[in-house]
Design an enzyme around this catalytic site. Structure first.
Site, PDB file in Angstrom:
ATOM      1  N   ASP A  10      13.224  -6.362 -18.726  1.00 24.67           N
ATOM      2  CA  ASP A  10      11.988  -6.533 -17.646  1.00 24.67           C
ATOM      3  C   ASP A  10      12.949  -6.323 -16.323  1.00 24.67           C
ATOM      4  OD1 ASP A  10       9.344  -6.555 -16.676  1.00 24.67           O
ATOM      5  OD2 ASP A  10       9.187  -8.695 -17.460  1.00 24.67           O
ATOM      6  N   ASN A  32       1.882   0.950   5.713  1.00 28.54           N
ATOM      7  CA  ASN A  32       2.449   0.374   4.636  1.00 28.54           C
ATOM      8  C   ASN A  32       3.506  -0.567   5.179  1.00 28.54           C
ATOM      9  OD1 ASN A  32       3.620  -0.350   2.238  1.00 28.54           O
ATOM     10  ND2 ASN A  32       4.897   1.419   1.882  1.00 28.54           N
ATOM     11  N   GLY A  33       3.527  -1.776   4.818  1.00 29.73           N
ATOM     12  CA  GLY A  33       4.500  -2.848   5.296  1.00 29.73           C
ATOM     13  C   GLY A  33       3.574  -3.960   5.955  1.00 29.73           C
ATOM     14  N   CYS A  38       0.744  -1.208  -0.128  1.00 30.45           N
ATOM     15  CA  CYS A  38      -0.039  -0.040  -0.118  1.00 30.45           C
ATOM     16  C   CYS A  38       0.869   1.196   0.042  1.00 30.45           C
ATOM     17  CB  CYS A  38      -0.851   0.043   1.256  1.00 30.45           C
ATOM     18  SG  CYS A  38       0.030  -0.268   2.840  1.00 30.45           S
ATOM     19  N   SER A  76       7.431  -0.181 -15.645  1.00 26.37           N
ATOM     20  CA  SER A  76       8.423  -0.006 -14.782  1.00 26.37           C
ATOM     21  C   SER A  76       9.827  -0.392 -15.452  1.00 26.37           C
ATOM     22  CB  SER A  76       8.254  -0.930 -13.562  1.00 26.37           C
ATOM     23  OG  SER A  76       7.933  -2.111 -14.118  1.00 26.37           O
ATOM     24  N   GLY A 102      -1.587   0.370  -4.608  1.00 27.50           N
ATOM     25  CA  GLY A 102      -2.611  -0.501  -4.345  1.00 27.50           C
ATOM     26  C   GLY A 102      -3.946   0.136  -4.881  1.00 27.50           C
ATOM     27  N   CYS A 113      17.634  -3.844   1.212  1.00 32.00           N
ATOM     28  CA  CYS A 113      17.334  -5.330   1.418  1.00 32.00           C
ATOM     29  C   CYS A 113      17.200  -6.237   0.490  1.00 32.00           C
ATOM     30  CB  CYS A 113      15.825  -5.384   2.316  1.00 32.00           C
ATOM     31  SG  CYS A 113      15.197  -6.812   2.501  1.00 32.00           S
ATOM     32  N   CYS A 149      13.918  -1.731   1.000  1.00 32.93           N
ATOM     33  CA  CYS A 149      13.256  -2.437  -0.010  1.00 32.93           C
ATOM     34  C   CYS A 149      13.860  -2.276  -1.426  1.00 32.93           C
ATOM     35  CB  CYS A 149      11.753  -2.633  -0.129  1.00 32.93           C
ATOM     36  SG  CYS A 149      11.284  -3.904  -1.333  1.00 32.93           S
ATOM     37  N   TYR A 168      11.006  -1.766  -9.068  1.00 33.40           N
ATOM     38  CA  TYR A 168       9.586  -2.004  -9.628  1.00 33.40           C
ATOM     39  C   TYR A 168       8.457  -1.035  -8.817  1.00 33.40           C
ATOM     40  CZ  TYR A 168       5.181  -4.561 -10.684  1.00 33.40           C
ATOM     41  OH  TYR A 168       4.088  -4.782 -11.217  1.00 33.40           O
TER      42      TYR A 168
END
Length: 470
Positions: free
Chosen positions: A355, A112-113, A12, A293, A38, A447, A246, A252
């Protein structure tokens, strides 16, 4: 973005504002900028200093909100949320912000998470008498805060956050204050800005650009911000840890016009493409990216190799998400409705298809087939991230190794399965080189657990929600 057909979704996006006479409207526009994070639900809660006012629902932001709703969403402060359901599933009750009302004060939470110890905490809370109203892990935070009711709100929130583990960028609105916090590892993005005299908080900086706000800084890992009419104050609720933002935010999830950790997402993706070209060169006639993306990485690959970049794949922007059906039989038709190969560009050509990632492999297979049906003589697939071999427990819907093609097949096998003439991935070292400004700094890090299996937090395999079990 092709979230519906790529099979990779992030949980989200959050937005909040304090001190603006049109708080609800500004939040509405901010959520529009975050819609890519989202598409299953949206909501806004406002505060007029005396009460909280909520409107939320399932669907896109412009489906949930009509002009008439804003007359009820009065106040100078607001929090908003757009949702993709991972933990907790769908349903109106799980759409955020979640509102909790009590005699002393009420609060609205937007998160978010994902909390990796939510299941254990829920069991603990239920044993102590809590009655949970949703299946969302976000509700756990509210119960932990109220359990510390003898503390003032600032202390209660800090205490609750010290008990939860995992990834969270969270905003909490009460009648008289806005709270903003980021998990101690900084796994999720969260920034703060100014709009005139108002404070603004968002998952991505692109939301600031849309409403005309100026960027101040990112919320620091383990930091709790408290915003009210006297201004903004900050405190640490956790000891400093090395940041592990992340990496898929760069690869992406985030919009190309957003900045993360001081780095523009489009620029970082171009660098990934250039790095990929150095690691996995190929003789070809044309480079194309999978919209949207992957276009930045494809441009970088083209610049590094000198192979011309062309729009070999076109996205149909007028196909509603309702056309993308969950059944395996209908997904292939969904890809054809979302994407078209440009025959005049790829026919008779050796094509490099860039991609951002391969999750289950089914979409890559269909896109390779599209290009070959349009006349491409060769299709060489280059992925601007490493192979995803491990589940994510921090808010991305890759819950088991069984659904990840790279976890069960070699690169050679994957190449054969998707029908490509060659297949190569960016290395973890190459990805880090493209993103991290200072590898030795505590403030900069990523991460890569989905690639390496090295999780930045402790994982609780026996107590995570059942959706994450093998």
């Amino acid at each position: 973005m092709l979230a519906e057909i790529k099979g990779l979704n992030e949980e989200c996006g959050v937005f909040a504002i304090w001190g603006h006479e049109k708080a609800a409207e500004m939040t509405y526009y901010g959520l529009h900028a975050l819609q890519h994070r989202g598409q299953e639900g949206a909501g806004i809660v406002t505060s007029d200093g005396e009460a909280l006012h909520l409107h939320k629902g399932n669907g896109l932001i412009n489906e949930v909100f009509q002009q008439a709703e804003f007359s009820r969403l009065t106040g100078h402060a607001a929090v908003g949320h757009v949702r993709y359901a991972t933990q907790g599933g769908g349903g109106y009750e799980n759409v955020q912000p979640l509102v909790f009302r009590s005699q002393r004060n009420s609060m609205a939470l937007a998160h978010n998470g994902n909390l990796v110890n939510a299941y254990a905490l829920k069991s603990q809370l239920e044993a102590q008498g809590s009655i949970l109203q949703t299946t969302s892990d976000t509700e756990v935070i509210a119960h932990l805060i109220k359990r510390n009711g003898y503390m003032d709100m600032d202390q209660a929130i800090a205490s609750a956050l010290s008990m939860v583990k995992g990834a969270y960028a969270i905003t909490i609105l009460t009648e008289d204050k806005l709270y903003v916090a980021l998990d101690p590892r900084g796994l999720r993005p969260l920034s703060i800005g100014m709009l005139g005299g108002a404070y603004v908080v968002a998952s991505e900086t692109c939301a600031f650009d849309l409403i005309g706000a100026s960027y101040i800084r990112e919320v620091r890992p383990g930091e709790l911000l408290m915003i009210d009419d006297t201004g903004i104050t900050s405190k640490e609720f956790s000891s400093p840890m090395k940041r592990t933002l992340c990496s898929m935010e760069y690869v992406y999830f985030s919009r190309p016009d957003s900045d993360l950790d001081g780095l523009n997402v489009h620029a970082s993706r171009k660098t990934m493409g250039k790095q990929l070209a150095m690691e996995a060169p190929v003789e070809a006639d044309v480079v194309t990216g999978v919209p949207d993306s992957s276009i930045s990485a494809a441009i970088g690959f083209s610049e590094a190799t000198g192979i011309p970049y062309e729009l070999g794949l076109i996205k149909n922007r007028y196909v509603g998400r309702t056309f993308i059906q969950p059944s395996q039989e209908l997904r292939e038709q969904g890809v054809k409705m979302k994407l078209s190969a440009v025959r005049g560009i790829v026919e008779g050509k050796r094509v490099v298809m860039v991609d951002d990632s391969i999750v289950r492999g089914t979409t890559s297979k269909r896109i390779v087939r599209l290009l070959k049906e349009a006349g491409a003589t060769e299709v060489h697939v280059r992925i601007a991230s490493p192979p995803i071999e491990n589940p994510c427990y921090y808010g991305i819907d890759t819950s088991t190794k069984g659904e990840l093609i790279a976890s069960n097949h070699s690169i050679e096998e994957m190449c054969e399965l998707i029908g490509a003439d060659s297949l190569s991935f960016l290395t973890t070292e190459g990805l880090e080189d493209a993103i991290v400004k200072d590898k030795d700094s505590m403030e900069h890090g990523i991460c890569q657990a989905c690639f390496t299996g090295n999780y930045p937090t402790e994982i609780y395999p026996d107590t995570v929600l059942p959706a994450y079990k093998e």
